[in-house]
Design a protein around this motif. Structure first.
Motif, PDB file in Angstrom:
ATOM      1  N   PRO A  30       0.832  -1.216   0.000  1.00 57.83           N
ATOM      2  CA  PRO A  30       0.000   0.000   0.000  1.00 57.83           C
ATOM      3  C   PRO A  30       0.868   1.268   0.000  1.00 57.83           C
ATOM      4  O   PRO A  30       1.999   1.231   0.493  1.00 57.83           O
ATOM      5  CB  PRO A  30      -0.790  -0.122   1.304  1.00 57.83           C
ATOM      6  CG  PRO A  30       0.065  -0.975   2.190  1.00 57.83           C
ATOM      7  CD  PRO A  30       0.819  -1.918   1.291  1.00 57.83           C
ATOM      8  N   HIS A  31       0.332   2.335  -0.526  1.00 58.39           N
ATOM      9  CA  HIS A  31       1.089   3.597  -0.628  1.00 58.39           C
ATOM     10  C   HIS A  31       1.044   4.312   0.733  1.00 58.39           C
ATOM     11  O   HIS A  31       0.385   5.331   0.897  1.00 58.39           O
ATOM     12  CB  HIS A  31       0.467   4.458  -1.726  1.00 58.39           C
ATOM     13  CG  HIS A  31       1.286   5.656  -2.072  1.00 58.39           C
ATOM     14  ND1 HIS A  31       2.313   5.630  -2.975  1.00 58.39           N
ATOM     15  CD2 HIS A  31       1.243   6.927  -1.620  1.00 58.39           C
ATOM     16  CE1 HIS A  31       2.855   6.823  -3.075  1.00 58.39           C
ATOM     17  NE2 HIS A  31       2.220   7.634  -2.266  1.00 58.39           N
ATOM     18  N   LEU A  32       1.759   3.726   1.693  1.00 60.31           N
ATOM     19  CA  LEU A  32       1.722   4.276   3.057  1.00 60.31           C
ATOM     20  C   LEU A  32       3.141   4.474   3.530  1.00 60.31           C
ATOM     21  O   LEU A  32       3.567   3.869   4.505  1.00 60.31           O
ATOM     22  CB  LEU A  32       1.005   3.274   3.983  1.00 60.31           C
ATOM     23  CG  LEU A  32      -0.504   3.235   3.869  1.00 60.31           C
ATOM     24  CD1 LEU A  32      -1.074   2.088   4.675  1.00 60.31           C
ATOM     25  CD2 LEU A  32      -1.108   4.554   4.343  1.00 60.31           C
TER      26      LEU A  32
ATOM     27  N   GLY B  70       0.217   8.254 -15.190  1.00 59.52           N
ATOM     28  CA  GLY B  70       1.411   7.822 -15.935  1.00 59.52           C
ATOM     29  C   GLY B  70       2.438   8.909 -16.090  1.00 59.52           C
ATOM     30  O   GLY B  70       3.535   8.674 -16.604  1.00 59.52           O
ATOM     31  N   ARG B  71       2.117  10.139 -15.620  1.00 61.29           N
ATOM     32  CA  ARG B  71       3.017  11.280 -15.891  1.00 61.29           C
ATOM     33  C   ARG B  71       4.389  11.082 -15.241  1.00 61.29           C
ATOM     34  O   ARG B  71       5.396  11.496 -15.806  1.00 61.29           O
ATOM     35  CB  ARG B  71       2.407  12.600 -15.374  1.00 61.29           C
ATOM     36  CG  ARG B  71       1.171  13.041 -16.108  1.00 61.29           C
ATOM     37  CD  ARG B  71       1.414  13.251 -17.583  1.00 61.29           C
ATOM     38  NE  ARG B  71       0.462  12.423 -18.311  1.00 61.29           N
ATOM     39  CZ  ARG B  71       0.350  12.363 -19.640  1.00 61.29           C
ATOM     40  NH1 ARG B  71       1.111  13.091 -20.410  1.00 61.29           N
ATOM     41  NH2 ARG B  71      -0.528  11.558 -20.193  1.00 61.29           N
ATOM     42  N   THR B  72       4.423  10.469 -14.055  1.00 64.71           N
ATOM     43  CA  THR B  72       5.722  10.264 -13.400  1.00 64.71           C
ATOM     44  C   THR B  72       6.608   9.379 -14.276  1.00 64.71           C
ATOM     45  O   THR B  72       7.768   9.716 -14.556  1.00 64.71           O
ATOM     46  CB  THR B  72       5.507   9.618 -12.007  1.00 64.71           C
ATOM     47  OG1 THR B  72       4.719  10.511 -11.214  1.00 64.71           O
ATOM     48  CG2 THR B  72       6.825   9.340 -11.309  1.00 64.71           C
TER      49      THR B  72
ATOM     50  N   PRO C 184      11.776   7.136  -9.400  1.00 65.59           N
ATOM     51  CA  PRO C 184      11.479   8.442 -10.004  1.00 65.59           C
ATOM     52  C   PRO C 184      11.476   9.595  -9.011  1.00 65.59           C
ATOM     53  O   PRO C 184      11.521  10.756  -9.423  1.00 65.59           O
ATOM     54  CB  PRO C 184      10.088   8.251 -10.608  1.00 65.59           C
ATOM     55  CG  PRO C 184       9.483   7.139  -9.827  1.00 65.59           C
ATOM     56  CD  PRO C 184      10.600   6.255  -9.370  1.00 65.59           C
ATOM     57  N   ASP C 185      11.391   9.301  -7.715  1.00 66.24           N
ATOM     58  CA  ASP C 185      11.343  10.394  -6.742  1.00 66.24           C
ATOM     59  C   ASP C 185      11.902   9.906  -5.406  1.00 66.24           C
ATOM     60  O   ASP C 185      12.145   8.711  -5.221  1.00 66.24           O
ATOM     61  CB  ASP C 185       9.913  10.935  -6.569  1.00 66.24           C
ATOM     62  CG  ASP C 185       8.915   9.844  -6.224  1.00 66.24           C
ATOM     63  OD1 ASP C 185       9.331   8.785  -5.708  1.00 66.24           O
ATOM     64  OD2 ASP C 185       7.718  10.049  -6.466  1.00 66.24           O
ATOM     65  N   SER C 186      12.079  10.838  -4.467  1.00 68.87           N
ATOM     66  CA  SER C 186      12.745  10.472  -3.216  1.00 68.87           C
ATOM     67  C   SER C 186      11.948   9.432  -2.438  1.00 68.87           C
ATOM     68  O   SER C 186      12.510   8.569  -1.773  1.00 68.87           O
ATOM     69  CB  SER C 186      12.994  11.712  -2.370  1.00 68.87           C
ATOM     70  OG  SER C 186      11.767  12.368  -2.154  1.00 68.87           O
ATOM     71  N   GLU C 187      10.599   9.499  -2.529  1.00 66.75           N
ATOM     72  CA  GLU C 187       9.760   8.528  -1.814  1.00 66.75           C
ATOM     73  C   GLU C 187      10.039   7.094  -2.237  1.00 66.75           C
ATOM     74  O   GLU C 187       9.846   6.164  -1.468  1.00 66.75           O
ATOM     75  CB  GLU C 187       8.299   8.824  -2.135  1.00 66.75           C
ATOM     76  CG  GLU C 187       7.542   9.452  -1.008  1.00 66.75           C
ATOM     77  CD  GLU C 187       6.055   9.385  -1.241  1.00 66.75           C
ATOM     78  OE1 GLU C 187       5.623   9.084  -2.369  1.00 66.75           O
ATOM     79  OE2 GLU C 187       5.331   9.626  -0.276  1.00 66.75           O
ATOM     80  N   SER C 188      10.432   6.938  -3.495  1.00 68.53           N
ATOM     81  CA  SER C 188      10.596   5.587  -4.039  1.00 68.53           C
ATOM     82  C   SER C 188      11.874   4.919  -3.530  1.00 68.53           C
ATOM     83  O   SER C 188      12.068   3.732  -3.742  1.00 68.53           O
ATOM     84  CB  SER C 188      10.599   5.618  -5.571  1.00 68.53           C
ATOM     85  OG  SER C 188      11.727   6.325  -6.045  1.00 68.53           O
TER      86      SER C 188
HETATM   87  O1  LIG Z   1       1.137   8.185 -12.592  1.00 70.82           O
HETATM   88  P1  LIG Z   1       1.104   9.388 -11.742  1.00 70.82           P
HETATM   89  O2  LIG Z   1      -0.210  10.128 -11.853  1.00 70.82           O
HETATM   90  O3  LIG Z   1       2.284  10.278 -11.956  1.00 70.82           O
HETATM   91  O4  LIG Z   1       1.122   8.920 -10.221  1.00 70.82           O
HETATM   92  C1  LIG Z   1       2.061   8.002  -9.753  1.00 70.82           C
HETATM   93  C2  LIG Z   1       2.925   8.606  -8.684  1.00 70.82           C
HETATM   94  O5  LIG Z   1       2.096   9.010  -7.582  1.00 70.82           O
HETATM   95  C3  LIG Z   1       2.598   8.491  -6.389  1.00 70.82           C
HETATM   96  O6  LIG Z   1       3.414   9.413  -5.828  1.00 70.82           O
HETATM   97  P2  LIG Z   1       2.841  10.446  -4.749  1.00 70.82           P
HETATM   98  O7  LIG Z   1       1.396  10.697  -4.979  1.00 70.82           O
HETATM   99  O8  LIG Z   1       3.173   9.980  -3.392  1.00 70.82           O
HETATM  100  O9  LIG Z   1       3.713  11.669  -4.950  1.00 70.82           O
HETATM  101  P3  LIG Z   1       3.498  12.782  -5.998  1.00 70.82           P
HETATM  102  O10 LIG Z   1       2.065  13.192  -5.889  1.00 70.82           O
HETATM  103  O11 LIG Z   1       4.447  13.828  -5.577  1.00 70.82           O
HETATM  104  O12 LIG Z   1       3.810  12.164  -7.312  1.00 70.82           O
HETATM  105  C4  LIG Z   1       3.350   7.239  -6.821  1.00 70.82           C
HETATM  106  O13 LIG Z   1       4.331   6.854  -5.893  1.00 70.82           O
HETATM  107  C5  LIG Z   1       3.900   7.584  -8.161  1.00 70.82           C
HETATM  108  O14 LIG Z   1       5.200   8.122  -8.096  1.00 70.82           O
END
Ligand SMILES: O=P(O)(O)OC[C@H]1O[C@H](OP(=O)(O)OP(=O)(O)O)[C@H](O)[C@@H]1O
Length: 310
Positions: A124-126, A222-224, A165-169
């Motif tokens: 889960p995204h937690l 899909g933008r990320t 793609p980002d620091s969270e990942s």
């Molecule tokens: O396909 P997308 O619409 O780009 O969404 C996908 C992204 O959203 C979430 O990130 P999160 O919401 O935690 O962070 P963000 O909103 O800063 O991307 C997830 O971890 C992906 O990186």
């Protein structure tokens, strides 16, 4: 144990049932012309443990039918009613990012905790909450796909770095890279809107060798993934493989990702999709096995209230 999937989840539920030696029988979801739902669950539930199987990528549409299914199973004599939600929606809004916003993750987890006796979900995204039990007032298990992702990489990509793609990942990319014995890098992401994302790529030698694998937990708009793919190509990397745990692919996300230059898009089967290559059924079956004895002995209860977040 009787598994009751929403129809799109029937193949996964059948597989889970086979691992458990359980029965899988789908429910019927009738949509009336005015938008109301009629949920019909299979008979023969008296005294049984039941698991409703639904992937929650369109949670507004699913919420009431889910509640109806759980309540009806209980009314018809089911002993305990659990939820298997391979993808658990609404977990991204885990804070009040701006004044007045609903903290949907907490509210939705309360809603599910009121409806079900236990929960099994997948990654889960937690990221800011380490224990699922801190979020849900019922016994809950989180299945981790990292070993499956690492195995897929080892079997299918002979070389190349992993990229988050980002620091969270960093937390899941680092773990998969460790298991797959590969180098990894984390990119920088700036999101300014639902579909407005920019990514910057470091000057790293690791990116210039082999096939990069961009790994993320969710692809929604899909933008990320699209922006990461474009920026990597512009930086001179090879065409990347996009490896995604939960492939939601809203609108034209997949088509746009393919046009952006991705070599291949690979997902787990938490959300049914033609890109599914990695099966989670054995891991889900293992988590159900773990959680079921607890629910049988009465650990936790759906009315336990755990306050979380802000
Ligand atoms: O396909 P997308 O619409 O780009 O969404 C996908 C992204 O959203 C979430 O990130 P999160 O919401 O935690 O962070 P963000 O909103 O800063 O991307 C997830 O971890 C992906 O990186």
């Amino acid at each position: 144990m009787i598994l009751i999937p929403f129809s799109e989840m029937t193949p996964l539920a059948d597989e889970i049932a086979a691992h458990l030696g359980a029965v899988s029988r789908p429910l019927d979801w009738h949509h009336f012309p005015d938008g109301e739902s009629l949920v019909t669950i299979p008979n023969g539930l008296s005294g049984e443990d039941v698991a409703i199987v639904a992937t929650l990528r369109d949670p507004d549409r699913l919420a009431l039918p889910l509640r109806f299914a759980a309540a009806t199973a209980r009314e018809l004599g089911a002993r305990r009613v659990g939820l298997v939600a391979p993808y658990l929606g609404y977990m991204r809004q885990d804070r009040r990012f701006h004044p007045g916003q609903s903290v949907s993750a907490v509210l939705f987890s309360d809603f599910l905790s009121e409806s079900f006796d236990w929960l099994v979900t997948v990654d889960p995204h937690l990221h800011r909450i380490s224990r699922l039990g801190d979020m849900f007032g019922i016994p809950a298990r989180r299945v981790a796909t990292a070993p499956l992702l690492a195995e897929w990489i080892r079997d299918n990509v002979p070389d190349g770095a992993l990229l988050g793609p980002d620091s969270e990942s960093r937390q899941w990319v680092g773990e998969v890279a460790r298991l797959a014995d590969r180098p990894y890098e984390v990119l920088k992401k700036l999101r300014t809107g639902d579909r407005e994302v920019d990514i910057s790529v470091p000057e790293s030698a690791a990116l210039r060798h082999g096939t990069p694998v961009i790994l993320d937990d969710i692809a929604s708009s899909g933008r990320t993934m699209i922006r990461a793919t474009e920026r990597l190509l512009a930086a001179g990397a090879g065409r990347p493989i996009c490896l995604i745990i939960h492939g939601i692919f809203a609108g034209n996300a997949l088509e746009d990702l393919s046009s952006s230059g991705a070599l291949r898009v690979v997902t787990t089967d938490t959300v049914p999709h033609p890109t599914n290559c990695i099966g989670v059924a054995p891991l889900i079956a293992g988590a159900i096995r773990e959680i079921t004895p607890q629910t049988m002995s009465g650990e936790g209860h759906r009315h336990i209230s755990v306050r979380k977040g802000e």
